[in-house]
Motif scaffolding. Structure first.
Motif, mmCIF file in Angstrom:
data_model
loop_
_atom_site.group_PDB
_atom_site.id
_atom_site.type_symbol
_atom_site.label_atom_id
_atom_site.label_comp_id
_atom_site.label_asym_id
_atom_site.label_seq_id
_atom_site.Cartn_x
_atom_site.Cartn_y
_atom_site.Cartn_z
ATOM 1 N N PHE A 133 3.300 2.980 4.005
ATOM 2 C CA PHE A 133 3.398 1.523 4.023
ATOM 3 C C PHE A 133 4.864 1.214 3.771
ATOM 4 N N GLU A 134 5.549 0.586 4.738
ATOM 5 C CA GLU A 134 6.982 0.344 4.615
ATOM 6 C C GLU A 134 7.314 -1.110 4.904
ATOM 7 N N ILE A 138 7.657 -4.662 -1.199
ATOM 8 C CA ILE A 138 6.242 -4.386 -1.423
ATOM 9 C C ILE A 138 5.941 -4.729 -2.874
ATOM 10 N N TYR A 140 2.904 -4.662 -5.748
ATOM 11 C CA TYR A 140 1.597 -4.100 -6.068
ATOM 12 C C TYR A 140 1.123 -4.638 -7.405
ATOM 13 N N VAL A 147 -2.030 -5.252 -2.755
ATOM 14 C CA VAL A 147 -0.684 -4.992 -2.258
ATOM 15 C C VAL A 147 -0.298 -6.114 -1.306
ATOM 16 N N ASN A 148 0.915 -6.657 -1.503
ATOM 17 C CA ASN A 148 1.486 -7.642 -0.588
ATOM 18 C C ASN A 148 2.824 -7.098 -0.114
ATOM 19 N N ALA A 149 3.126 -7.322 1.133
ATOM 20 C CA ALA A 149 4.398 -6.842 1.663
ATOM 21 C C ALA A 149 4.969 -7.876 2.612
ATOM 22 N N ILE A 164 6.315 -5.360 8.830
ATOM 23 C CA ILE A 164 5.742 -4.303 8.010
ATOM 24 C C ILE A 164 5.371 -3.151 8.938
#
Length: 182
Positions: A133-134, A138, A140, A147-149, A164
């Motif tokens: 996940f990049e 990010i 958490y 998780v929000n990104a 993302i």
């Protein structure tokens, strides 16, 4: 600035590390904390400890590294923010005995103790079980396991990433293959 006994700050760090339940092996909280750095600057009056130079913090399966790690405490000695800065800063921990290590990277990693959030900023990446996940940022929430990104608004980002990027590995079909062989 005055140099003081590091024990209150290390005790605070212990409290911080014990509060990461979702990514934490339960026995990690019972392990001793080890802080290694080239230098340490502790200001008990301001509630700030700054460790510099190849900083490595370990406790059980937990490992945090960075070029500079700053721990800030409130007037009661409780941890407010724990910040690791590196190229990249690094976090790893085994969430459960039967689970592989979770690895997280970012040029800045922050842990906000009050609401138990881990924030990875700039070149943020989380890796677990081959899944990645990049993004620029990010967040958490360890309590709610959410998780929000997205974009790192208000932050200077060295590598802008407007989108993302996730890679999810297929689930193992081992159980299905064994049933089909019968």
């Amino acid at each position: 600035m005055r140099f003081v006994n590091p024990l209150p700050l290390l005790f605070g760090l212990s409290t911080l590390l014990a509060a990461i339940p979702a990514w934490a092996l339960p026995t990690d909280r019972e392990q001793p904390i080890r802080v290694q750095a080239d230098s340490a600057e502790l200001d008990d009056a301001k509630g700030v400890a700054v460790y510099r130079g190849g900083v490595v913090i370990t406790q059980g399966t937990l490992k945090i590294t960075g070029d500079t790690v700053t721990i800030t405490q409130d007037k009661n000695g409780d941890i407010e923010v724990f910040t690791s800065v590196g190229k990249p800063a690094y976090y790893e921990q085994k969430p459960a005995e039967d689970k592989p290590v979770v690895k997280a990277y970012g040029l800045t990693i922050q842990y906000f103790a009050v609401n138990e959030r881990i924030v990875l900023i700039d070149q943020a990446k989380v890796v677990q079980e081959g899944n990645t996940f990049e993004g620029e940022k990010i967040v958490y929430d360890t309590q709610r396991q959410i998780v929000n990104a997205g974009r790192a608004t208000g932050s200077n980002v060295s590598t802008p990433r407007p989108r993302i990027d996730m890679m999810i590995q297929p689930r193992s079909k081992k159980g299905q293959a064994e049933q089909g062989a019968q």
